[in-house]
Design a protein around this motif. Structure first.
Motif, PDB file in Angstrom:
ATOM      1  N   LYS A 497       0.815  -1.229   0.000  1.00 31.88           N
ATOM      2  CA  LYS A 497       0.000   0.000   0.000  1.00 31.88           C
ATOM      3  C   LYS A 497       0.841   1.269   0.000  1.00 31.88           C
ATOM      4  O   LYS A 497       0.378   2.339  -0.357  1.00 31.88           O
ATOM      5  CB  LYS A 497      -1.002  -0.009   1.166  1.00 31.88           C
ATOM      6  CG  LYS A 497      -0.383  -0.085   2.540  1.00 31.88           C
ATOM      7  CD  LYS A 497      -1.470   0.018   3.594  1.00 31.88           C
ATOM      8  CE  LYS A 497      -0.952  -0.247   5.002  1.00 31.88           C
ATOM      9  NZ  LYS A 497      -0.291  -1.560   5.180  1.00 31.88           N
ATOM     10  N   ASN A 498       2.121   1.133   0.373  1.00 29.17           N
ATOM     11  CA  ASN A 498       2.987   2.312   0.313  1.00 29.17           C
ATOM     12  C   ASN A 498       3.694   2.451  -1.028  1.00 29.17           C
ATOM     13  O   ASN A 498       4.545   3.319  -1.203  1.00 29.17           O
ATOM     14  CB  ASN A 498       4.041   2.233   1.415  1.00 29.17           C
ATOM     15  CG  ASN A 498       3.386   2.187   2.778  1.00 29.17           C
ATOM     16  OD1 ASN A 498       2.426   2.929   3.030  1.00 29.17           O
ATOM     17  ND2 ASN A 498       3.856   1.298   3.630  1.00 29.17           N
ATOM     18  N   GLY A 499       3.356   1.552  -1.920  1.00 29.35           N
ATOM     19  CA  GLY A 499       3.971   1.635  -3.248  1.00 29.35           C
ATOM     20  C   GLY A 499       5.321   0.930  -3.314  1.00 29.35           C
ATOM     21  O   GLY A 499       6.055   1.093  -4.274  1.00 29.35           O
ATOM     22  N   ASN A 500       5.641   0.129  -2.288  1.00 33.67           N
ATOM     23  CA  ASN A 500       6.907  -0.618  -2.338  1.00 33.67           C
ATOM     24  C   ASN A 500       6.699  -1.957  -3.025  1.00 33.67           C
ATOM     25  O   ASN A 500       5.635  -2.564  -2.909  1.00 33.67           O
ATOM     26  CB  ASN A 500       7.442  -0.862  -0.928  1.00 33.67           C
ATOM     27  CG  ASN A 500       7.758   0.448  -0.238  1.00 33.67           C
ATOM     28  OD1 ASN A 500       8.345   1.346  -0.852  1.00 33.67           O
ATOM     29  ND2 ASN A 500       7.337   0.581   1.008  1.00 33.67           N
ATOM     30  N   GLU A 501       7.749  -2.428  -3.658  1.00 36.70           N
ATOM     31  CA  GLU A 501       7.704  -3.741  -4.293  1.00 36.70           C
ATOM     32  C   GLU A 501       7.658  -4.812  -3.208  1.00 36.70           C
ATOM     33  O   GLU A 501       8.416  -4.747  -2.240  1.00 36.70           O
ATOM     34  CB  GLU A 501       8.990  -3.980  -5.101  1.00 36.70           C
ATOM     35  CG  GLU A 501       9.244  -2.957  -6.173  1.00 36.70           C
ATOM     36  CD  GLU A 501       8.882  -3.467  -7.555  1.00 36.70           C
ATOM     37  OE1 GLU A 501       8.074  -4.407  -7.658  1.00 36.70           O
ATOM     38  OE2 GLU A 501       9.420  -2.897  -8.529  1.00 36.70           O
ATOM     39  N   MET A 502       6.799  -5.813  -3.374  1.00 38.81           N
ATOM     40  CA  MET A 502       6.755  -6.898  -2.405  1.00 38.81           C
ATOM     41  C   MET A 502       7.680  -8.016  -2.885  1.00 38.81           C
ATOM     42  O   MET A 502       7.840  -8.217  -4.080  1.00 38.81           O
ATOM     43  CB  MET A 502       5.323  -7.416  -2.284  1.00 38.81           C
ATOM     44  CG  MET A 502       4.377  -6.338  -1.778  1.00 38.81           C
ATOM     45  SD  MET A 502       2.653  -6.860  -1.820  1.00 38.81           S
ATOM     46  CE  MET A 502       2.483  -7.585  -0.208  1.00 38.81           C
ATOM     47  N   PRO A 503       8.284  -8.761  -1.945  1.00 39.45           N
ATOM     48  CA  PRO A 503       9.098  -9.903  -2.351  1.00 39.45           C
ATOM     49  C   PRO A 503       8.211 -10.947  -3.028  1.00 39.45           C
ATOM     50  O   PRO A 503       7.103 -11.209  -2.560  1.00 39.45           O
ATOM     51  CB  PRO A 503       9.670 -10.449  -1.031  1.00 39.45           C
ATOM     52  CG  PRO A 503       9.323  -9.456   0.013  1.00 39.45           C
ATOM     53  CD  PRO A 503       8.199  -8.615  -0.481  1.00 39.45           C
ATOM     54  N   LEU A 504       8.681 -11.498  -4.121  1.00 40.61           N
ATOM     55  CA  LEU A 504       7.870 -12.439  -4.888  1.00 40.61           C
ATOM     56  C   LEU A 504       8.441 -13.844  -4.790  1.00 40.61           C
ATOM     57  O   LEU A 504       9.573 -14.097  -5.203  1.00 40.61           O
ATOM     58  CB  LEU A 504       7.837 -12.015  -6.362  1.00 40.61           C
ATOM     59  CG  LEU A 504       7.348 -10.602  -6.653  1.00 40.61           C
ATOM     60  CD1 LEU A 504       7.378 -10.314  -8.146  1.00 40.61           C
ATOM     61  CD2 LEU A 504       5.938 -10.399  -6.115  1.00 40.61           C
ATOM     62  N   GLN A 505       7.654 -14.723  -4.199  1.00 43.67           N
ATOM     63  CA  GLN A 505       8.074 -16.118  -4.075  1.00 43.67           C
ATOM     64  C   GLN A 505       6.910 -16.998  -4.485  1.00 43.67           C
ATOM     65  O   GLN A 505       5.857 -16.983  -3.840  1.00 43.67           O
ATOM     66  CB  GLN A 505       8.476 -16.403  -2.629  1.00 43.67           C
ATOM     67  CG  GLN A 505       9.025 -17.781  -2.422  1.00 43.67           C
ATOM     68  CD  GLN A 505       9.577 -17.960  -1.002  1.00 43.67           C
ATOM     69  OE1 GLN A 505       9.439 -17.082  -0.147  1.00 43.67           O
ATOM     70  NE2 GLN A 505      10.202 -19.099  -0.762  1.00 43.67           N
TER      71      GLN A 505
END
Ligand code: 0A1
Ligand code: ZN
Length: 876
Positions: A497-505
């Motif tokens: 929600k803050n516009g940060n990339e989430m780690p993708l697994q």
């Protein structure tokens, strides 16, 4: 011209040539009435083919003077000449065939083969123009070493050019001179070129990494000699880029570019002697816009890159056209991205693809990147072969990553140098270096149509899982009702929600990556489950436009606004803005006073006041989807409704954001001299975009801003931007400024093209009659393709409201022009008739009227194969 229905040529019928031509010795005697072409061909049987003993050479519009075999004149019974070629019945296993023919370049209005542009002679041989010069095996898998001697009047034609290196010049007492050129590299006839004229040149040099000094020369008519510097700089950049990025260096001692005014296409990559439409060479800040400067950089690079991708390695047959064109477009796109703003370049390329290629894919003219049949090959220099072809190469680069992709191209150059090959050969190199199976991927070459991805998402908070379900479908296209599933590289990211990339697994994987994830969609329906996801993400889909597909995902307006502000990928940011704007625009086509969400205006305001981001990228984000693109999104195009909706949204934005737009306009002023670098281009485009919104206010102060900008005359970009806004208005200044512009530039044909276009695009009730009048203007000529495109083409394909007028006058106009043009230049006529190929997209009345024009054209006796193919396929 047509007598019978043209035959269709099929890929499946490909056979290797029975004969090869190792050497060609040509002598041209250029005259004011006629030209004589003597040719000496060293012919032998092709050991790799089954030989019948009968030789069939291509040749059209050639008048036979003499013909001999191994020095013996041939008897009339030993050969036959017809409209399409020469047949020799009893061929020895190898021989020397000599011919002498008369051709009439001065009468050649089709601009294919040898013709005159102004006072100069020039050639255009791709795809099948060489056969109008002499008898030959005019097919790309016959590669020969050419020697060319040109004899001509010394005063009229002091400059005589052909492919390769110059050998010697001889002056003769009769006022003539002659020069011989020798090209050491075997090449297909479509890469042959000849130029003769009174030309000036600028010269530079380039040293390749292996130490070869190359002389670089750009030849133009004397009055244009001061407009070549940008083209030369672009050429040097392109050479260095190809050395660095592909390890390719140039292979002759001289590289020449010639600018001609009469040219069917953009430019041509003839070996060592590129011939260019002058539009893609000549530029000065006063006469050329930023777009022109960029176009020159990319076309100069494109033709240069062909030296390896096209010339050293060429196409086996014309079905493989994308082997050279898709690859070379991908190369020039990446070059331009490296020279300017990468993010903006990608958006421009996607915009073009969506506007034209997606439309082609959805039309009766849809065809695969590697077509499997054609009537007239000149009709297949399409956005599908070029731009979609480039996307197909880009996808391979994406799937492999840059190191492996480079290994793949290295292998391609090493393995196939000097050969004529297929798109399969190219893909095989990618498969070998990566150890991957590309058989499913190859459907991108054989199946037409734009795949659609339907995406849905599911967040399971208890399990901290997020699943994307992807379903692919490709609509039917002519001859291909059902499609097999594509392999689609699908780049995604998830934002918190803050516009940060989430780690993708992905489920089953050992660790997470942060940033973009290249998913591979290969099934009709497939799920990708990400684990460790602790809040509902906003997905960023198809980052970088990783595949030429349409994506459908149910974003809320809020999510789109969020992406507009927070998404790191430039393409996705822009796409979010486009999707949101499109939603509002289409809603207001149906319901003109439907509410414009305040959030949208706010998102616009944010972008307008953003002084951090790349200005050029902002200009893209703030540009509303085009009328034609909006039309493509509708079941039935509502020409007037779309125009109204778009204008009124612009006006609403201008009213609400007037102050921001005005400061944007003023803040981006620069008193510095003109430079076509990415930053300055970005500033100018943002500034002129602001002006295009403000003009909607009908405010005399804004009109004055335009007039002042026009009068300041700082550069053609700003002058033209201002003039086009004023020309649309019903004010006395419109005529005054147009006249002033004309007086200033009437002797510059390329600037006159802009003047014609501007008037053809004007959004006024009398535009068609103005266009008709302008056709009688002394600066106009139906024989010049640039003029046809800038006036007739601009009106019919760029002025939807004018062209699709309810009374059918636009269609009648186009039908008339197609027939008029077809007798002179079938290639240009065929480009024009294409505009009507999409008649199904309109309402019943318009459909009827467009169909009636197509039928009228088809019924006309003697129409060209080019026009026949497009008109008949459009009606199927
Ligand atoms: N090969 C050139 C384009 C070109 C194609 C056909 C032509 O005549 C029919 C002329 C030029 C390129 O890709 O630049
Ligand atoms: Zn090309």
């Amino acid at each position: 011209m047509l007598r019978d229905t043209p035959t269709t040529i099929y890929l499946k019928d490909y056979r290797p040539p029975e004969y090869l031509i190792d050497r060609v010795d040509l002598t041209f005697e250029l005259g004011e009435e006629e030209t004589r072409v003597r040719s000496v061909l060293q012919i032998r049987e092709n050991p790799a083919a089954e030989v019948s003993g009968v030789l069939r050479l291509h040749g059209e519009q050639l008048e036979l003077i003499a013909l001999s075999l191994d020095g013996r004149p041939l008897q009339a019974t030993e050969y036959q000449v017809d409209d399409e070629g020469l047949t020799i019945q009893q061929m020895p296993a190898q021989c020397i065939l000599e011919s002498d023919v008369r051709i009439l370049p001065q009468k050649n209005t089709a601009l294919e083969g040898l013709y005159k542009s102004g006072t100069m002679f020039c050639t255009q041989c791709e795809a099948e123009g060489f056969r109008k010069i002499t008898w030959f095996l005019d097919r790309p898998d016959v590669m020969s070493r050419f020697t060319t001697t040109i004899r001509a009047d010394r005063i009229r034609y002091p400059v005589l050019l052909s492919n390769g290196n110059p050998l010697n010049e001889i002056q003769t007492d009769d006022g003539m001179h002659q020069i011989t050129w020798e090209d050491p590299f075997p090449k297909p006839a479509y890469l042959f070129a000849l130029v003769a004229g009174d030309l000036r040149s600028i010269e530079a040099s380039h040293t390749t990494p292996s130490g070869r000094d190359v002389a670089l020369k750009i030849y133009v008519e004397p009055e244009n000699i001061d407009k070549c510097d940008h083209a030369m700089a672009s050429l040097k950049h392109a050479m260095a880029w190809d050395e660095r990025c592909y390890g390719r260096e140039y292979d002759l001692d001289i590289y020449m570019v010639v600018a001609v005014n009469d040219f069917n296409m953009g430019a041509m990559e003839n070996k060592g002697l590129n011939i260019f439409n002058s539009k893609y060479v000549l530029a000065s800040p006063e006469t050329a816009t930023d777009r022109d400067f960029q176009g020159i950089e990319s076309v100069i690079a494109h033709e240069y890159f062909h030296n390896w991708t096209g010339n050293r390695i060429t196409c086996r047959d014309w079905f493989q056209l994308s082997l050279k064109e898709g690859l070379t477009v991908f190369r020039d796109q990446e070059f331009s991205a490296d020279m300017g703003s990468r993010g903006v370049k990608r958006i421009e390329d996607v915009r073009l693809l969506r506007a034209h290629q997606f439309a082609e894919d959805a039309s009766p003219m849809a065809h695969p990147v590697r077509p499997d049949s054609y009537m007239e090959i000149n009709n297949f220099y399409t956005v599908t072969v070029y731009e979609k072809g480039a996307e197909v190469v880009r996808m391979q680069a994406n799937l492999l990553g840059s190191d492996l992709y480079r290994k793949g191209t290295d292998l391609y150059f090493e393995r196939f140098d000097g050969q004529a090959v297929t798109t399969d050969d190219f893909v095989q190199c990618m498969a070998e270096v990566s150890g991957r199976d590309f058989s499913q991927f190859k459907r991108w070459y054989s199946q037409a149509g734009t795949p659609e991805l339907k995406i849905s998402s599911d967040f399971q908070p208890e399990q901290q899982r997020y699943t994307l379900t992807v379903a692919q479908h490709c609509p039917a296209t002519p001859g291909q009702p059902d499609k097999a599933a594509f392999l689609i590289p699908f780049a995604v990211g998830l934002l918190d929600k803050n516009g940060n990339e989430m780690p993708l697994q992905l489920q089953g994987e050992a660790e997470a990556i942060t940033g973009t994830r290249m998913l591979e969609v290969s099934e009709r329906r497939q799920q990708f489950t990400f684990i460790g996801i602790n809040e509902r993400p906003v997905p960023a889909l198809l980052r970088g436009f990783s595949a030429p597909v349409k994506v459908q995902y149910d974003y809320s307006d809020e999510e789109l606004m969020f992406l507009m502000a927070a998404e790191p990928d430039g393409f996705c940011r822009w796409d979010a803005a486009q999707t949101l704007a499109q939603r509002i625009l289409l809603k207001r086509v149906a319901t003109p006073d439907a509410e414009i969400p305040a959030g949208f205006v706010e998102a616009f305001r944010k972008a307008l006041t953003d002084r951090e981001s790349d200005q050029a990228l902002l200009a893209e984000v703030l540009t509303l989807p085009s009328e034609s693109y909006l039309g493509d999104q509708m079941k039935e195009v509502d020409v007037e409704g779309i125009h109204r909706s778009r204008e009124s949204l612009k006006r609403h934005l201008a009213l609400t954001l007037k102050d921001e737009l005005l400061s944007l306009y003023h803040d981006n002023y620069s008193a510095d001299g003109y430079a076509p670098d990415a930053v300055s281009i970005g500033r100018r485009s943002l500034r002129n975009l602001a002006l295009s919104y403000l003009i909607q206010l009908d405010d005399p102060a804004v009109l004055q801003l335009c007039i002042d900008q026009f009068r300041a005359g700082q550069n053609m970009t700003d002058v033209l931007a201002a003039l086009s806004l004023v020309a649309d208005k019903d004010v006395p200044e419109a005529e005054q400024l147009l006249e002033q512009f004309y007086q200033q530039w009437k002797n510059d044909p390329l600037v006159m093209d802009k003047w014609f276009t501007l008037q053809a695009l004007a959004n006024r009730p009398d535009t068609l009659s103005r266009v008709e009048n302008l056709m009688k203007h002394p600066a106009f000529s139906l024989a010049n393709p640039n003029k046809v495109r800038s006036l007739i083409g601009a009106f019919c394909s760029g002025n939807a409201v004018g062209f699709h007028a309810a009374d059918g006058s636009g269609y009648q106009f186009l039908g008339d022009r197609v027939l008029e043009l077809d007798g002179m230049n079938p290639q240009v006529a065929s480009r024009m008739v294409r505009i009507m190929a999409r008649w199904q997209r309109y309402d019943k009345q318009r459909q009827q009227m467009m169909k009636a024009q197509l039928e009228r054209i088809l019924k006309t006796e003697g129409i060209s194969r080019d026009v026949f193919e497009i008109a008949s396929k459009s009606l199927e």
